[in-house]
Design an enzyme around this catalytic site. Sequence first.
Site, PDB file in Angstrom:
ATOM      1  N   GLY A 255       0.806  -1.217   0.000  1.00 56.55           N
ATOM      2  CA  GLY A 255       0.000   0.000   0.000  1.00 56.55           C
ATOM      3  C   GLY A 255       0.836   1.263   0.000  1.00 56.55           C
ATOM      4  O   GLY A 255       0.550   2.215  -0.742  1.00 56.55           O
TER       5      GLY A 255
ATOM      6  N   ASP B  45       9.059  -7.237   5.507  1.00 59.74           N
ATOM      7  CA  ASP B  45       7.884  -7.730   6.231  1.00 59.74           C
ATOM      8  C   ASP B  45       8.114  -9.192   6.568  1.00 59.74           C
ATOM      9  O   ASP B  45       8.869  -9.887   5.858  1.00 59.74           O
ATOM     10  CB  ASP B  45       6.611  -7.571   5.397  1.00 59.74           C
ATOM     11  CG  ASP B  45       5.356  -7.496   6.264  1.00 59.74           C
ATOM     12  OD1 ASP B  45       4.739  -6.416   6.303  1.00 59.74           O
ATOM     13  OD2 ASP B  45       5.001  -8.503   6.895  1.00 59.74           O
TER      14      ASP B  45
ATOM     15  N   ASN C 166      12.988 -10.164  10.165  1.00 58.21           N
ATOM     16  CA  ASN C 166      12.600  -9.416  11.342  1.00 58.21           C
ATOM     17  C   ASN C 166      13.309  -8.068  11.343  1.00 58.21           C
ATOM     18  O   ASN C 166      14.536  -8.008  11.221  1.00 58.21           O
ATOM     19  CB  ASN C 166      12.967 -10.213  12.603  1.00 58.21           C
ATOM     20  CG  ASN C 166      12.331  -9.640  13.851  1.00 58.21           C
ATOM     21  OD1 ASN C 166      12.286  -8.428  14.037  1.00 58.21           O
ATOM     22  ND2 ASN C 166      11.842 -10.518  14.722  1.00 58.21           N
ATOM     23  N   ILE C 167      12.560  -7.002  11.476  1.00 56.39           N
ATOM     24  CA  ILE C 167      13.137  -5.661  11.437  1.00 56.39           C
ATOM     25  C   ILE C 167      14.165  -5.464  12.543  1.00 56.39           C
ATOM     26  O   ILE C 167      15.133  -4.697  12.381  1.00 56.39           O
ATOM     27  CB  ILE C 167      12.011  -4.607  11.509  1.00 56.39           C
ATOM     28  CG1 ILE C 167      11.313  -4.523  10.141  1.00 56.39           C
ATOM     29  CG2 ILE C 167      12.520  -3.232  11.931  1.00 56.39           C
ATOM     30  CD1 ILE C 167      10.081  -3.656  10.096  1.00 56.39           C
TER      31      ILE C 167
ATOM     32  N   CYS D  26      -0.658  -2.846  14.484  1.00 57.02           N
ATOM     33  CA  CYS D  26      -1.616  -1.999  15.216  1.00 57.02           C
ATOM     34  C   CYS D  26      -2.217  -2.690  16.426  1.00 57.02           C
ATOM     35  O   CYS D  26      -2.839  -2.047  17.269  1.00 57.02           O
ATOM     36  CB  CYS D  26      -2.739  -1.560  14.268  1.00 57.02           C
ATOM     37  SG  CYS D  26      -3.747  -2.929  13.656  1.00 57.02           S
ATOM     38  N   GLN D  27      -2.024  -4.017  16.544  1.00 55.99           N
ATOM     39  CA  GLN D  27      -2.715  -4.768  17.601  1.00 55.99           C
ATOM     40  C   GLN D  27      -2.433  -4.252  19.013  1.00 55.99           C
ATOM     41  O   GLN D  27      -3.328  -4.310  19.871  1.00 55.99           O
ATOM     42  CB  GLN D  27      -2.360  -6.260  17.510  1.00 55.99           C
ATOM     43  CG  GLN D  27      -2.887  -6.960  16.277  1.00 55.99           C
ATOM     44  CD  GLN D  27      -1.893  -6.876  15.113  1.00 55.99           C
ATOM     45  OE1 GLN D  27      -0.978  -6.054  15.117  1.00 55.99           O
ATOM     46  NE2 GLN D  27      -2.074  -7.736  14.126  1.00 55.99           N
TER      47      GLN D  27
ATOM     48  N   ASN E 241      -5.613  -5.172   7.081  1.00 52.76           N
ATOM     49  CA  ASN E 241      -4.409  -4.671   7.743  1.00 52.76           C
ATOM     50  C   ASN E 241      -3.709  -3.580   6.938  1.00 52.76           C
ATOM     51  O   ASN E 241      -2.676  -3.069   7.379  1.00 52.76           O
ATOM     52  CB  ASN E 241      -3.420  -5.824   7.970  1.00 52.76           C
ATOM     53  CG  ASN E 241      -3.791  -6.662   9.183  1.00 52.76           C
ATOM     54  OD1 ASN E 241      -4.372  -6.166  10.131  1.00 52.76           O
ATOM     55  ND2 ASN E 241      -3.464  -7.939   9.136  1.00 52.76           N
TER      56      ASN E 241
END
Length: 330
Positions: A12, A31, A53-54, A76-77, A315
């Site tokens: 997006g 991601d 993993n970032i 966002c969770q 998401n």
Amino acid sequence: MKVLEFFSGIGGMHFALKGSEIESEVLLAVDINPVSNEIYKYNFPDVHLVNRNIQSLSPNFLNKLGADTILMSPPCQPFTRNGSKGDVNDPRSQALIHILNILPHINISRILIENVKGFETSQMRDLVVQTFDKCGFSYQEFLLSPSQIGIPNSRLRYYCLAKKAPYKFEFDTGPLIYNLPNQSENSLKFKIGDILEAGDKEQYYLPMKILKKYWKVLDICYEDSQRSCCFTKAYNRYYEGTGSVFSHISKNDAQKILQELKTQTLDESSQEFLLSSLKLRYFTPSEVSKLQCFPEHFKFPKMITNRQKYMVLGNSINVEVVSNLINLLT
């Protein structure tokens, strides 16, 4: 603009970047969701996309890429109304905390963050702006919905833009604002009927057992509707507050049927007849993507199921809103 796209999802942010007025290149997308990565790769096969993993990204590695901008939509969770509200203590917040920890050591001058409403009152938000202050960034926070710019969909989200000198905002920054700077008068860009797919949509019609149980709480849209509710990742699985459904009949006809359904003396067969007459179906994944302003050429790989499509769209972001915000980063 040389871009790092963190928490890249289905692309997006990248589509928003392409829809902006800024000349740009995505140097790296990151991601850990394999389904999202398949969709991203399908739409942007030439981008360096890593399933990583970032927290494993070092300042040295990132500086070698030569990027100057970060676009990101962290999980966002930890901040959602129905989530854990673990905030900075939620394990899913660790990737964003890592980015903030290394920010003083990477050569980044522009940042865009997207998250859910509620982030603006979180401890994580405080940590974000404290880090921006420490690193010499000016910033502006927003709460924006696509409906404000003529998109017939509600998706209220938190955004933060940050710039480091020599870059400056061309508007006065300050407390949280609820509109785009210099926003022109809102005019409807399209109606619900404009995004509907042609052909038989039998597989998307709501089953009778669902109609009988949930018809009172469904949000119904029609061809001439100029609004729809926010679509979440639970769309098509849960029925209240997860997104609107569509009726193929007129609003006037539907309201007459809904009024009849409220009659206490209806027998079961009469109720089923009336519910069937509403012709209610889910919006297709393609229709949801259009309401979120993904371009016509956005596609899903064939192996992605409808359930997976709804989850990743739920998401994701509204491309048009983010594109407008990216224009403010120059």
